[in-house]
Design a protein around this motif. Structure first.
Motif: not given
Length: 929
Positions: A649-658, A712-722
């Motif tokens: 109940y009342l949980s946040d929606l933690d969202l990321v957009f790629v 974030v763009a797909r390429k940027s997302w992958l580069e960041y986490y790697e």
């Protein structure tokens, strides 16, 4: 007796037709038409080929009437001889009317010289044969249930509202009005002693004062902005019958939000009853001695069945798409199938309606006259009795008629609450609900003022319901000694039922003490969250009540709810539907939770499924509104509890957009339209609407956190986490999940996240950072005191267990629990996102090296108990903060919020909570000394 002889004996009109037109009998028998049901296309081709032979409008009048007479003879003979039932008869008559309109329109459009003035012909020729006109059938024509001698209620709409740009829009409107008038004459003028059907245009927008052929956009504006209750009822049976039918279908679809409301519209019953009572005041009630009884408008007549069905359509049609059905008999079947009418009642009404409609038909067919009254003459009555299958036994016929009218009227009175108060109800009023203040004080500890106010509020409700509310609450909470808590209980219940009483129609839901009422009232009394949500929107009870308190599974709920959202054509209406369904479902889940129907694990899965539904449908609505295609290469990613399937109940929606730019796009450039989409999407998820609150949003888990771009763009997302992500950000990836948008991009993100999480890591590169972050969260955000604890972030809280499990997953992906060969967690499959699903195996695994004092089953039970306690605390406080102190905990116990109904809770007292926290922290210190 032959078929022809039987037909002659039952109907004077058909007998005259046969006598005056000997070729009709040959047509009927020689070509076996008496055994034939004509399809719509067959009727159309037959009349069309005959109409093509007409050399004048006078010729056309004769062709149409002879066509009508032959088919009336066929339909009537099949009906009287028992070859066709009511549904076929009314359907064939309706098809006959539709074909007459369409063929008439075709012929007149091709021969404007028969009806247009000479100076108007040039305007007509510019249409090049296309008639920008649609005919909408209403009433019995719209419902495929036309009588033998019926008005056909029509609305004609003009499609070319702006003209053709040459200044002749007004001339065209006048021309179409002239065409419509001539078509009406073709159908309804008396010619050679007969007509096809009488035509009625009075139901058009603004009635007689309105244009004969209004513009389609003007008609929409009239209904949506100024439409009245009777027009909603009228439009239940609206369908295109001739002309540009596709335009007519689109028009009817756009009217559906006006006809069918999001809420259960019980106010419609009051409005319909007022209309019906005006009719009843003008008719004579049936008794066996009344020979002129009106089978349509009289007490227990046809109109009562139709009003009953239409009332239930208006009340429930917004929630049940199946009730968008114009035919009365079919709609009765659907009402029974949905459980809105008992099967027995629906069966009785169908039987009585069929009987009464047959009586009406045979009265009309006898004289070819529009009447519903029993014949005055003895010969006419005996023909009716014979046609109805009673031979010459008029008494038996009248008894059957009286029985059917009695059945109909009793069902009608049940719906419209006209039955007198029963003795049982009076007993409730006299013996149980008049609880005096002194009696309450002697028997219970409830404060006087709130009890008196509640009793005053409940005067608007039936006595049995008052008893259920007052007595059950008094009994349930009689042992509560905290007077402030008792006062809050009474205020919550009083507030809800007071606000519900202001909505006249909503009280209809509470007319009897249904089984769902007691748990519903107790939930309001015990839960601040439930009480607050319902008090702001009392009609949210409808989603629970219409299913009699039964919680349907998520897939079934999503399917039915999805249809409701899809039917809402307008953007704002669609968003309101999504919000209403979301808040209704939360109430349903809370009641199932409090009733012990689901445990904490099922609750989390249901809450997550609900959030997924809202996210997916909101995204699609916003995309459609902005004109963006379904193939937009963007993925909406869930993180945190949303990603792991552990929503509360009342949980946040933690969202990321790629976003994945196309082949010609820049590697990290995000189009402005995508940014606008995400901004509006987030706003529509979180902004309070008319139908209640949305979800709180959190997008801080995106790469580079609050300082980074929203998408974030797909390429940027992958580069960041790697290359850049800290270990705690990799930890967050363990609970990543694609929810909406491009499924191929979503699978790619899930797979890449699994690869990154599964890479071998040395413990010294993981645990120091994990422990540092956990300690920092506890220090900065838990804010615990000697009396108040934080179930989630505090010492020994849920975060301790979550961090241990997730740290172990990052350090030992090749362990027996999390091996690459496991179907649970590997680069070849999605990460195991739920701590709840892994905690037991994790504890068994770490107990093998021999950390002193670990009892896997006890800690697993502790995790479950703390999670359940977190859920119930949110219900109690209406807050997402998992703060608890001894006083709040005791209040939860007193209110029945704790312990939960399901087995396995290891928490009974405040001391149990403190003990479990110490045990969890002891295990945690084995990883974070």
């Amino acid at each position: 007796m032959t078929e022809i002889e039987y037909t002659r004996k039952c109907s004077q009109y058909l007998s005259i037709l046969l006598r005056n037109n000997p070729d009709y009998e040959e047509w009927l028998l020689g070509e076996s038409n008496i055994k034939r049901k004509y399809p719509l296309t067959g009727l159309y081709s037959s009349l069309g080929s005959e109409a093509a032979k007409a050399n004048s409008f006078q010729d056309l009048l004769g062709i149409f009437r002879r066509f009508k007479q032959r088919h009336f003879l066929r339909i009537g003979a099949r009906d009287l001889c028992g070859y066709a039932g009511l549904a076929e008869t009314t359907g064939q008559l309706s098809d006959l009317a539709s074909v007459a309109l369409q063929v008439g329109l075709d012929v007149l459009a091709a021969r404007p010289d028969w009806w247009a003035w000479d100076d108007e012909l040039n305007v007509w020729r510019r249409l090049r044969g296309k008639v920008p006109l649609v005919a909408l059938g209403l009433g019995k024509l719209g419902g495929w249930e036309l009588n033998y001698v019926s008005d056909i209620d029509l609305i004609f709409l003009h499609l070319d509202c702006e003209g053709d740009g040459e200044g002749d829009g007004e001339d065209l409107t006048m021309l179409l009005s002239r065409l419509t008038h001539r078509l009406s004459r073709l159908i309804s003028d008396q010619f050679e002693g007969d007509r096809v059907f009488h035509v009625d245009f009075r139901l058009r927008p603004q009635g007689k004062q309105g244009m004969l052929v209004p513009c389609i956009s003007g008609a929409l504006e009239h209904y949506l902005l100024r439409g009245r209750a009777w027009e909603r009822q009228m439009l239940l049976k609206c369908r295109p019958v001739a002309g540009e039918r596709s335009e007519g279908t689109a028009f009817v679809h756009e009217l559906r939000p006006f006809v069918f409301r999001r809420f259960l519209d019980f106010q419609a019953i009051v409005e319909l009853r007022e209309m019906r009572n005006r009719i009843l005041s003008e008719v004579i009630r049936y008794t066996p001695g009344k020979r002129n009884f009106d089978v349509k408008l009289g007490i227990g007549g046809i109109r009562e069945v139709e009003f009953l069905v239409q009332s239930m359509q208006l009340v429930y049609g917004g929630r049940h798409l199946e009730l968008d059905e114009p035919n009365t008999l079919k709609c009765l079947e659907k009402l029974a199938g949905l459980g809105l009418l008992p099967q027995g009642a629906a069966g009785e009404l169908k039987g009585s309606y069929t009987f009464l409609r047959n009586v009406e038909h045979y009265i009309q067919l006898d004289q070819n006259r529009q009447t519903q009254k029993l014949p005055n003459s003895e010969e006419g009555r005996m023909r009716l009795v014979f046609a109805m299958g009673f031979g010459d036994d008029e008494v038996a016929f009248l008894k059957a008629l009286e029985m059917h009218c009695s059945i109909v009227h009793s069902r009608f009175r049940e719906l419209f609450q006209e039955a007198p108060v029963s003795n049982e109800e009076k007993d409730f009023e006299n013996q149980k609900t008049r609880v005096s203040t002194g009696e309450v004080q002697r028997s219970y500890a409830f404060p006087t003022g709130p009890i008196e106010k509640l009793q005053e509020t409940l005067k608007a409700y039936p006595a049995s319901v008052k008893f259920e509310i007052v007595q059950k609450i008094l009994e349930k909470f009689s042992s509560v000694s905290d007077r402030q808590l008792l006062e809050r209980i009474l205020v919550r219940v009083d507030t809800y039922f007071g606000r519900a009483a202001r909505r006249t129609g909503l009280i209809k839901l509470f007319e009897t003490a249904e089984p769902w009422l007691e748990p519903f009232c107790l939930a309001i009394a015990s839960s601040e969250l439930v009480a607050e949500l319902l008090s702001h929107n009392p009609s949210l009870v409808e989603g629970h009540a219409i299913r009699s308190g039964v919680l349907i599974p998520a897939p079934q709920w999503e399917q039915s709810s999805g249809r409701l959202v899809d039917r809402a054509g307008e953007y704002g209406e669609k968003l309101e539907w999504i919000r209403r369904l979301k808040n209704e479902r939360i109430i349903q889940l809370a009641l199932a939770d409090l009733g012990g129907l689901i445990d904490f694990a099922a609750l989390e899965e249901e809450q997550t499924s609900l959030a997924d539904f809202v996210i997916r449908n909101t995204l699609e609505a916003v995309k459609e509104n902005l004109g963006l295609g379904a193939d937009l290469p963007m993925s909406v990613i869930g993180m945190g509890k949303l990603g792991s399937g552990e929503m509360s109940y009342l949980s946040d929606l933690d969202l990321v957009f790629v976003y994945a730019p196309g082949a010609g796009g820049s590697g990290d450039q995000i189009p402005g339209e995508v940014i606008r989409l995400i901004q509006r999407f987030m706003n529509m998820l979180s902004t309070p609407l008319q139908e209640g609150p949305g979800y709180p949003m959190d997008v801080r888990l995106r790469p580079t956190g609050t300082h980074g771009p929203l998408v974030v763009a797909r390429k940027s997302w992958l580069e960041y986490y790697e290359n850049q992500a800290d270990i705690w950000e990799i930890q967050a990836l363990l609970r990543i999940r694609h929810i909406a948008g491009d499924p191929e991009l979503g699978r790619w993100i899930d797979d890449k996240a699994a690869e990154i999480c599964c890479r071998p890591r040395a413990p010294e590169s993981v645990w120091p950072r994990i422990c540092h972050l956990r300690n920092r969260i506890e220090k900065e955000r838990a804010e615990e005191t000697e009396k108040e604890i934080d179930l989630k972030l505090g010492m020994g809280g849920l975060a301790d267990i979550e961090f241990m499990v997730q740290g172990r997953m990052l350090v030992c992906p090749q362990s027996s629990v999390l091996s690459p060969q496991s179907s649970v967690f590997s680069p070849q499959s999605l990460p195991c996102r739920s701590v709840r699903r892994l905690v037991k195996e994790f504890l068994k695994d770490i107990s093998k090296p021999g950390i002193d004092g670990i009892k896997a089953d006890e800690i697993t039970a502790a995790f479950g108990a703390l999670r359940a306690l977190d859920h119930r605390t949110r219900l109690h406080t209406n807050s997402s903060a998992a703060k608890l102190d001894p006083q709040r905990f005791e209040a939860m116990v007193s209110l029945g919020l704790w312990p939960p109904h399901f087995d396995g809770s290891s928490i009974e007292t405040w001391q149990d909570i403190m003990r479990l926290r110490r045990e969890v922290r002891g295990v945690f210190k084995g990883f974070c000394p």
